[in-house]
Write a protein that holds these residues in place. Structure first.
Motif, PDB file in Angstrom:
ATOM      1  N   SER B  33       0.859  -1.193   0.000  1.00 28.15           N
ATOM      2  CA  SER B  33       0.000   0.000   0.000  1.00 28.15           C
ATOM      3  C   SER B  33       0.887   1.232   0.000  1.00 28.15           C
ATOM      4  CB  SER B  33      -0.903   0.017   1.242  1.00 28.15           C
ATOM      5  OG  SER B  33      -1.689  -1.151   1.334  1.00 28.15           O
ATOM      6  N   TRP B  34       0.428   2.276  -0.666  1.00 31.47           N
ATOM      7  CA  TRP B  34       1.159   3.541  -0.721  1.00 31.47           C
ATOM      8  C   TRP B  34       0.341   4.635  -0.044  1.00 31.47           C
ATOM      9  CZ3 TRP B  34       6.050   4.423  -2.509  1.00 31.47           C
ATOM     10  CH2 TRP B  34       6.640   3.413  -3.269  1.00 31.47           C
ATOM     11  N   TYR B  35       1.064   5.489   0.678  1.00 32.28           N
ATOM     12  CA  TYR B  35       0.437   6.598   1.380  1.00 32.28           C
ATOM     13  C   TYR B  35       1.211   7.892   1.116  1.00 32.28           C
ATOM     14  CZ  TYR B  35      -2.282   3.240   4.089  1.00 32.28           C
ATOM     15  OH  TYR B  35      -3.162   2.238   4.466  1.00 32.28           O
ATOM     16  N   GLN B  36       0.480   8.998   1.151  1.00 33.27           N
ATOM     17  CA  GLN B  36       1.087  10.323   1.085  1.00 33.27           C
ATOM     18  C   GLN B  36       0.856  10.995   2.432  1.00 33.27           C
ATOM     19  OE1 GLN B  36      -1.047  13.806  -0.552  1.00 33.27           O
ATOM     20  NE2 GLN B  36       0.532  13.878  -2.134  1.00 33.27           N
ATOM     21  N   GLN B  37       1.920  11.544   3.021  1.00 35.47           N
ATOM     22  CA  GLN B  37       1.775  12.205   4.314  1.00 35.47           C
ATOM     23  C   GLN B  37       2.329  13.628   4.245  1.00 35.47           C
ATOM     24  OE1 GLN B  37       3.748  10.421   7.739  1.00 35.47           O
ATOM     25  NE2 GLN B  37       2.116  11.165   9.105  1.00 35.47           N
ATOM     26  N   ALA B  38       1.451  14.595   4.352  1.00 37.61           N
ATOM     27  CA  ALA B  38       1.866  15.995   4.433  1.00 37.61           C
ATOM     28  C   ALA B  38       2.273  16.287   5.870  1.00 37.61           C
ATOM     29  CB  ALA B  38       0.714  16.899   4.005  1.00 37.61           C
ATOM     30  N   LEU B  39       3.051  17.340   6.034  1.00 37.55           N
ATOM     31  CA  LEU B  39       3.550  17.696   7.359  1.00 37.55           C
ATOM     32  C   LEU B  39       2.408  17.940   8.338  1.00 37.55           C
ATOM     33  CD1 LEU B  39       6.534  17.879   7.987  1.00 37.55           C
ATOM     34  CD2 LEU B  39       6.370  20.366   7.841  1.00 37.55           C
ATOM     35  N   GLY B  40       2.449  17.273   9.483  1.00 31.70           N
ATOM     36  CA  GLY B  40       1.440  17.485  10.509  1.00 31.70           C
ATOM     37  C   GLY B  40       0.126  16.760  10.278  1.00 31.70           C
ATOM     38  N   GLN B  41       0.080  15.951   9.236  1.00 31.74           N
ATOM     39  CA  GLN B  41      -1.153  15.215   8.910  1.00 31.74           C
ATOM     40  C   GLN B  41      -0.914  13.714   9.015  1.00 31.74           C
ATOM     41  OE1 GLN B  41      -4.071  16.878   8.154  1.00 31.74           O
ATOM     42  NE2 GLN B  41      -2.844  18.664   8.698  1.00 31.74           N
ATOM     43  N   GLY B  42      -2.016  12.961   9.054  1.00 31.46           N
ATOM     44  CA  GLY B  42      -1.894  11.520   9.009  1.00 31.46           C
ATOM     45  C   GLY B  42      -1.653  11.042   7.583  1.00 31.46           C
ATOM     46  N   PRO B  43      -1.181   9.829   7.413  1.00 32.56           N
ATOM     47  CA  PRO B  43      -0.985   9.285   6.066  1.00 32.56           C
ATOM     48  C   PRO B  43      -2.311   9.174   5.316  1.00 32.56           C
ATOM     49  CG  PRO B  43       0.182   7.966   7.713  1.00 32.56           C
ATOM     50  CD  PRO B  43      -0.715   8.894   8.462  1.00 32.56           C
ATOM     51  N   TYR B  89       6.260  10.168   1.156  1.00 36.34           N
ATOM     52  CA  TYR B  89       5.535   9.058   0.553  1.00 36.34           C
ATOM     53  C   TYR B  89       5.954   7.770   1.247  1.00 36.34           C
ATOM     54  CZ  TYR B  89       3.699  12.235  -2.847  1.00 36.34           C
ATOM     55  OH  TYR B  89       3.018  13.290  -3.428  1.00 36.34           O
ATOM     56  N   LEU B  90       4.961   7.104   1.792  1.00 41.36           N
ATOM     57  CA  LEU B  90       5.209   5.916   2.593  1.00 41.36           C
ATOM     58  C   LEU B  90       4.704   4.674   1.879  1.00 41.36           C
ATOM     59  CD1 LEU B  90       3.979   7.423   5.953  1.00 41.36           C
ATOM     60  CD2 LEU B  90       6.328   6.727   5.499  1.00 41.36           C
ATOM     61  N   CYS B  91       5.479   3.634   1.955  1.00 39.46           N
ATOM     62  CA  CYS B  91       5.083   2.330   1.445  1.00 39.46           C
ATOM     63  C   CYS B  91       4.871   1.421   2.650  1.00 39.46           C
ATOM     64  CB  CYS B  91       6.176   1.787   0.536  1.00 39.46           C
ATOM     65  SG  CYS B  91       5.943   0.069   0.051  1.00 39.46           S
ATOM     66  N   ALA B  92       3.827   0.626   2.600  1.00 40.40           N
ATOM     67  CA  ALA B  92       3.554  -0.316   3.679  1.00 40.40           C
ATOM     68  C   ALA B  92       3.295  -1.687   3.079  1.00 40.40           C
ATOM     69  CB  ALA B  92       2.334   0.127   4.488  1.00 40.40           C
ATOM     70  N   SER B  93       3.804  -2.716   3.720  1.00 42.50           N
ATOM     71  CA  SER B  93       3.531  -4.064   3.231  1.00 42.50           C
ATOM     72  C   SER B  93       2.759  -4.859   4.281  1.00 42.50           C
ATOM     73  CB  SER B  93       4.826  -4.776   2.839  1.00 42.50           C
ATOM     74  OG  SER B  93       5.578  -5.156   3.967  1.00 42.50           O
ATOM     75  N   PHE B 104       5.727  -0.466   7.733  1.00 40.05           N
ATOM     76  CA  PHE B 104       6.019   0.706   6.907  1.00 40.05           C
ATOM     77  C   PHE B 104       7.514   0.859   6.686  1.00 40.05           C
ATOM     78  CE2 PHE B 104       2.233   3.329   6.282  1.00 40.05           C
ATOM     79  CZ  PHE B 104       1.319   2.696   7.107  1.00 40.05           C
ATOM     80  N   GLY B 105       7.833   1.445   5.522  1.00 37.80           N
ATOM     81  CA  GLY B 105       9.191   1.905   5.290  1.00 37.80           C
ATOM     82  C   GLY B 105       9.379   3.285   5.896  1.00 37.80           C
ATOM     83  N   SER B 106      10.586   3.808   5.781  1.00 36.57           N
ATOM     84  CA  SER B 106      10.879   5.136   6.330  1.00 36.57           C
ATOM     85  C   SER B 106      10.439   6.261   5.412  1.00 36.57           C
ATOM     86  CB  SER B 106      12.366   5.271   6.634  1.00 36.57           C
ATOM     87  OG  SER B 106      12.712   4.438   7.725  1.00 36.57           O
ATOM     88  N   GLY B 107      10.037   5.896   4.202  1.00 40.03           N
ATOM     89  CA  GLY B 107       9.468   6.890   3.315  1.00 40.03           C
ATOM     90  C   GLY B 107      10.463   7.555   2.376  1.00 40.03           C
ATOM     91  N   THR B 108       9.898   8.198   1.363  1.00 41.44           N
ATOM     92  CA  THR B 108      10.658   9.053   0.443  1.00 41.44           C
ATOM     93  C   THR B 108      10.141  10.465   0.622  1.00 41.44           C
ATOM     94  OG1 THR B 108      11.034   7.333  -1.204  1.00 41.44           O
ATOM     95  CG2 THR B 108      11.121   9.628  -1.962  1.00 41.44           C
ATOM     96  N   ARG B 109      11.039  11.378   0.951  1.00 40.07           N
ATOM     97  CA  ARG B 109      10.660  12.784   1.091  1.00 40.07           C
ATOM     98  C   ARG B 109      10.778  13.426  -0.275  1.00 40.07           C
ATOM     99  NH1 ARG B 109       7.726  15.672   4.247  1.00 40.07           N
ATOM    100  NH2 ARG B 109       8.693  14.738   6.072  1.00 40.07           N
ATOM    101  N   LEU B 110       9.637  13.794  -0.873  1.00 34.55           N
ATOM    102  CA  LEU B 110       9.611  14.436  -2.196  1.00 34.55           C
ATOM    103  C   LEU B 110       9.357  15.922  -2.022  1.00 34.55           C
ATOM    104  CD1 LEU B 110       9.453  14.393  -5.330  1.00 34.55           C
ATOM    105  CD2 LEU B 110       7.010  13.925  -5.084  1.00 34.55           C
ATOM    106  N   THR B 111      10.233  16.715  -2.620  1.00 34.20           N
ATOM    107  CA  THR B 111      10.056  18.168  -2.630  1.00 34.20           C
ATOM    108  C   THR B 111       9.903  18.609  -4.076  1.00 34.20           C
ATOM    109  OG1 THR B 111      11.413  18.425  -0.656  1.00 34.20           O
ATOM    110  CG2 THR B 111      11.023  20.402  -1.980  1.00 34.20           C
ATOM    111  N   VAL B 112       8.821  19.306  -4.386  1.00 31.90           N
ATOM    112  CA  VAL B 112       8.584  19.826  -5.723  1.00 31.90           C
ATOM    113  C   VAL B 112       8.782  21.338  -5.678  1.00 31.90           C
ATOM    114  CG1 VAL B 112       6.969  19.999  -7.640  1.00 31.90           C
ATOM    115  CG2 VAL B 112       6.924  17.983  -6.147  1.00 31.90           C
ATOM    116  N   VAL B 113       9.668  21.823  -6.538  1.00 34.25           N
ATOM    117  CA  VAL B 113       9.992  23.274  -6.537  1.00 34.25           C
ATOM    118  C   VAL B 113       9.590  23.923  -7.856  1.00 34.25           C
ATOM    119  CG1 VAL B 113      11.842  22.973  -4.872  1.00 34.25           C
ATOM    120  CG2 VAL B 113      12.336  22.845  -7.330  1.00 34.25           C
TER     121      VAL B 113
END
Lengths: 111, 113
Positions: B33-43, B89-93, B104-113
């Motif tokens: 499963s894939w999740y997106q987590q914004a700062l201060g929010q739940g996945p 972005y979090l991946c969970a198995s 869960f994995g430790s995630g990928t921190r994606l920054t879009v500029v």
């Protein structure tokens, strides 16, 4: 619409006290409810799962209750320690297989 | 026993670009499963893969797509990146037929500029 709500304000308690976190949900019929711990910059870590036909589950200093009538779960940490400081996430798992999270509650345990 | 592995750990992209994130599930797990987590929010749930097919999907646009390979590893692709896609972005198995917690994995921190 479906909602999962956790205490939005951070919870600050003294070491040795019991921390109690709340999770309320609406428009769900969850098969399972789970609690996770998340530290800054890390992925959530699974703590406990409770099924819809269970009222209470314990694991060491942790206790979870699940009231499907009130649509509420309570998460307790007894004899809290500074190392328990983290964000705690409630998640509902419906029969379809989706695991949906609340926004989390930040717990801070002061020495 | 390795848990969930995600790569890369950090990524910076420009608006409009495309990105691919990768996930290797915990040994013995068959569902990702894939999740997106914004700062201060739940996945926030994006989608779930089992047997190489998307089984469940959250409220995300078609710009978000994924894939699961025969070895259960998975990719998340995001096209036409927006500033608002910046998140962890979090991946969970998990194991499909066993109702237990996700890893869960430790995630990928994606920054879009």
């Amino acid at each position: 619409s479906q909602k999962i709500e956790q205490n939005s304000e951070a919870l600050n308690i003294q070491e040795g006290k019991t921390a109690t976190l709340t999770c309320n949900y609406t428009n769900y019929s969850p098969a399972y409810l789970q609690w996770y711990r998340q530290d800054p910059g890390r992925g959530p870590v699974f703590l406990l799962l409770i099924r819809e036909n269970e009222k209470e589950k314990r694991k060491e200093r942790l206790k979870v209750t699940f009231d499907t009538t009130l649509k509420q779960s309570l998460f307790h940490i007894t004899a809290s320690q500074p190392a328990d400081s983290a964000t705690y996430l409630c998640a509902l798992h419906n029969q379809g297989g989706k695991l949906i999270f609340g926004q989390g509650t930040e717990l801070s345990v002061k020495p | 026993d390795a848990g969930v592995t995600q790569s890369p750990t950090h990524l910076i992209k420009t608006r409009g670009q495309q990105v691919t994130l990768r996930c290797s599930p915990k040994s013995g797990h068959d569902t990702v499963s894939w999740y997106q987590q914004a700062l201060g929010q739940g996945p926030q749930f994006i989608f779930q893969y089992y047997e190489e097919e998307e089984r469940q999907r959250g409220n995300f646009p078609d710009r978000f797509s994924g894939h699961q390979f025969p070895n259960y590893s998975s990719e998340l692709n995001v096209n036409a990146l927006l500033l608002g896609d910046s998140a962890l972005y979090l991946c969970a198995s998990s194991l499909r037929m066993v109702h237990y917690g996700y890893t869960f994995g430790s995630g990928t921190r994606l920054t879009v500029v």
